[in-house]
Scaffold this motif. Structure first.
Motif, PDB file in Angstrom:
ATOM      1  N   GLU A   1       0.801  -1.224   0.000  1.00 12.24           N
ATOM      2  CA  GLU A   1       0.000   0.000   0.000  1.00 12.24           C
ATOM      3  C   GLU A   1       0.831   1.270   0.000  1.00 12.24           C
ATOM      4  OE1 GLU A   1      -2.241   0.702   3.535  1.00 12.24           O
ATOM      5  OE2 GLU A   1      -0.912  -0.540   4.780  1.00 12.24           O
ATOM      6  N   ASN A   2       2.077   1.194   0.434  1.00  9.91           N
ATOM      7  CA  ASN A   2       2.910   2.391   0.475  1.00  9.91           C
ATOM      8  C   ASN A   2       4.017   2.399  -0.579  1.00  9.91           C
ATOM      9  OD1 ASN A   2       1.600   3.556   2.791  1.00  9.91           O
ATOM     10  ND2 ASN A   2       2.642   2.009   4.037  1.00  9.91           N
TER      11      ASN A   2
ATOM     12  N   PRO B   1      -1.632  11.991  -6.237  1.00  2.96           N
ATOM     13  CA  PRO B   1      -1.837  12.930  -5.125  1.00  2.96           C
ATOM     14  C   PRO B   1      -1.093  12.454  -3.875  1.00  2.96           C
ATOM     15  CG  PRO B   1      -3.919  12.403  -6.196  1.00  2.96           C
ATOM     16  CD  PRO B   1      -2.912  11.443  -6.752  1.00  2.96           C
ATOM     17  N   LEU B   2      -0.604  13.412  -3.089  1.00  2.03           N
ATOM     18  CA  LEU B   2       0.096  13.093  -1.846  1.00  2.03           C
ATOM     19  C   LEU B   2      -0.926  12.989  -0.724  1.00  2.03           C
ATOM     20  CD1 LEU B   2       2.774  12.707  -0.318  1.00  2.03           C
ATOM     21  CD2 LEU B   2       2.838  15.197   0.004  1.00  2.03           C
ATOM     22  N   SER B   3      -1.044  11.801  -0.180  1.00  2.00           N
ATOM     23  CA  SER B   3      -2.024  11.595   0.882  1.00  2.00           C
ATOM     24  C   SER B   3      -1.495  12.113   2.215  1.00  2.00           C
ATOM     25  CB  SER B   3      -2.347  10.104   1.009  1.00  2.00           C
ATOM     26  OG  SER B   3      -1.221   9.384   1.490  1.00  2.00           O
ATOM     27  N   ASP B   4      -2.407  12.358   3.148  1.00  2.00           N
ATOM     28  CA  ASP B   4      -2.009  12.814   4.485  1.00  2.00           C
ATOM     29  C   ASP B   4      -1.132  11.787   5.180  1.00  2.00           C
ATOM     30  OD1 ASP B   4      -3.450  15.123   4.089  1.00  2.00           O
ATOM     31  OD2 ASP B   4      -5.251  14.381   5.110  1.00  2.00           O
ATOM     32  N   LYS B   5      -1.441  10.518   4.957  1.00  2.00           N
ATOM     33  CA  LYS B   5      -0.652   9.460   5.587  1.00  2.00           C
ATOM     34  C   LYS B   5       0.795   9.485   5.093  1.00  2.00           C
ATOM     35  CE  LYS B   5      -0.236   4.426   5.915  1.00  2.00           C
ATOM     36  NZ  LYS B   5      -0.812   3.122   5.513  1.00  2.00           N
TER      37      LYS B   5
ATOM     38  N   ALA C   1       2.732  12.443   6.401  1.00  2.00           N
ATOM     39  CA  ALA C   1       3.141  12.256   7.796  1.00  2.00           C
ATOM     40  C   ALA C   1       4.324  11.301   7.898  1.00  2.00           C
ATOM     41  CB  ALA C   1       1.959  11.737   8.613  1.00  2.00           C
ATOM     42  N   LEU C   2       4.310  10.234   7.101  1.00  2.00           N
ATOM     43  CA  LEU C   2       5.421   9.284   7.120  1.00  2.00           C
ATOM     44  C   LEU C   2       6.722   9.945   6.669  1.00  2.00           C
ATOM     45  CD1 LEU C   2       3.666   6.103   5.640  1.00  2.00           C
ATOM     46  CD2 LEU C   2       4.525   6.390   7.977  1.00  2.00           C
ATOM     47  N   ALA C   3       6.644  10.734   5.600  1.00  2.00           N
ATOM     48  CA  ALA C   3       7.835  11.425   5.111  1.00  2.00           C
ATOM     49  C   ALA C   3       8.347  12.428   6.141  1.00  2.00           C
ATOM     50  CB  ALA C   3       7.528  12.123   3.788  1.00  2.00           C
ATOM     51  N   GLN C   4       7.431  13.128   6.786  1.00  2.00           N
ATOM     52  CA  GLN C   4       7.839  14.107   7.791  1.00  2.00           C
ATOM     53  C   GLN C   4       8.501  13.436   8.983  1.00  2.00           C
ATOM     54  OE1 GLN C   4       7.555  17.575   7.345  1.00  2.00           O
ATOM     55  NE2 GLN C   4       9.026  17.411   9.039  1.00  2.00           N
ATOM     56  N   ASP C   5       7.992  12.282   9.395  1.00  2.00           N
ATOM     57  CA  ASP C   5       8.616  11.540  10.495  1.00  2.00           C
ATOM     58  C   ASP C   5      10.047  11.158  10.150  1.00  2.00           C
ATOM     59  OD1 ASP C   5       6.378  11.745  12.060  1.00  2.00           O
ATOM     60  OD2 ASP C   5       5.600   9.740  11.578  1.00  2.00           O
TER      61      ASP C   5
END
Length: 344
Positions: free
Chosen positions: A224-225, A234-238, A241-245
């Protein structure tokens, strides 16, 4: 006196003497020109074959000439590079060992960990080297490459019990500063650019453009990722957040390395690790650097070994020619499409 021209259509006189061959030939030539026979297919093919072989021989001669010329150029460049790679003086006495860190820190550049580690190991291993100076002019780059260089500097310092000094020219930002904090002291020019302690990941999103022009993205994945950060989706919120972490974790590693390298000399403020950068004079005031000074000053006044010997490895001729004649184009395209964390 009149002459009588024979009638070509008149019936030959049987009692007339035979016409001599030469006279007959003249008469025939006067009567009609000889017919020209068209070249046959075999003759045309033979002519084409001769011309083709002549062209091929000429082409082969030129090809041999150019290959020989390139070989001579290659040999000359190899000799020049080999000469340049020799130290400016034989390291048979006390001296300051120099290793340059220039340009973007990446796996395929002269500021890569592979190049830097080779020069650093030679510099530390030389018994005549009183200290090692890393002269830096870099905007940063890969956190992985910078981390490898930092780790190796600290290991070599402990193994050989030698001081390491970082000397900054125009820029020591982000990943380059990650390397610099492994040094015992950092010297800068008053106008040098220092800092930018942060991490970024950049790219482009084309999904809205594709929707406007009627292009449909067809992407199949197992996982899924797997398509995370795909520029055409499109860039999903999930995924955001993963990239930001991930970026936050790398930033934390960077901060810890800076604190370990600078210790109590670092005067932290809310902006210290925000990604801001400062000139050299301000960097000294903030504890990001120790003092103002250039390479000659550090060798003469700090190391006390004025002779400087450069241990920086140089890119070999084959790689340089390959990049110049085509490979650099593919390299640029790869960089343009790359979406990896970078310290800059």
């Amino acid at each position: 006196m009149s002459t009588h021209e024979p009638d070509p259509q008149a019936t030959p006189d049987p009692d007339a003497p035979p016409t001599p061959p030469a006279a007959a030939a003249v008469a025939t030539s006067r009567a009609e020109p000889p017919a020209r026979t068209a070249p046959t297919t075999e003759q045309l093919l033979a002519g084409f074959a001769r011309d083709y072989l002549r062209d091929r021989r000429s082409e082969r001669r030129w090809r041999i000439f150019f290959r020989a010329s390139w070989l001579l150029i290659f040999v000359a460049l190899a000799w020049l590079v080999n000469t340049q790679n020799q130290h400016s003086a034989a390291p048979n006495g006390p001296h300051t060992a120099l290793v340059e860190l220039r340009g973007e820190i990446a796996s395929d550049t002269e500021a890569s960990a592979e190049f830097m580690l080779s020069g650093l190991r030679d510099a530390f291993a030389d018994a005549g080297a009183r200290a090692v100076v890393i002269r830096i002019n870099s905007p940063g780059g890969s956190p992985v490459q910078a981390g490898i260089i930092n780790d190796e500097i600290r290991r070599l310092k402990a193994k050989h019990d030698k001081k390491v000094y970082a000397v900054v020219e125009e820029s020591c930002a982000s990943g380059a500063y990650y390397v610099a904090v492994a040094a015992d002291e950092i010297y800068v020019d008053k106008a040098s650019i220092v800092g930018s302690i942060g991490v970024l990941m950049d790219g482009f999103g084309f999904d809205q453009v594709m929707a406007k022009v009627g292009v449909q993205r067809r992407l199949l994945t197992a996982g899924e990722n797997k398509a995370m950060l795909d520029p055409y989706s499109p860039l999903s919120d999930k995924h955001r957040a993963l990239a930001q972490d991930m970026l936050d974790q790398i930033h934390r590693q960077f901060i810890d390395t800076v604190r370990a390298g600078r210790g109590k000399r670092l005067k932290e403020t809310p902006d210290t690790f925000s990604g801001l950068f400062w000139n050299g004079e301000e960097a000294v005031r903030l504890g990001l650097a120790d003092a103002l000074g250039n390479l000659d000053y550090v060798a003469r006044e700090v190391v006390k070994a004025e002779e400087i010997i450069d241990y920086t490895p140089k890119e070999n001729v084959a790689e340089r020619l390959a990049k110049r004649f085509g490979a650099a184009m593919g390299e640029s395209a790869t960089h343009a499409l790359r979406s990896l964390p970078a310290m800059r």
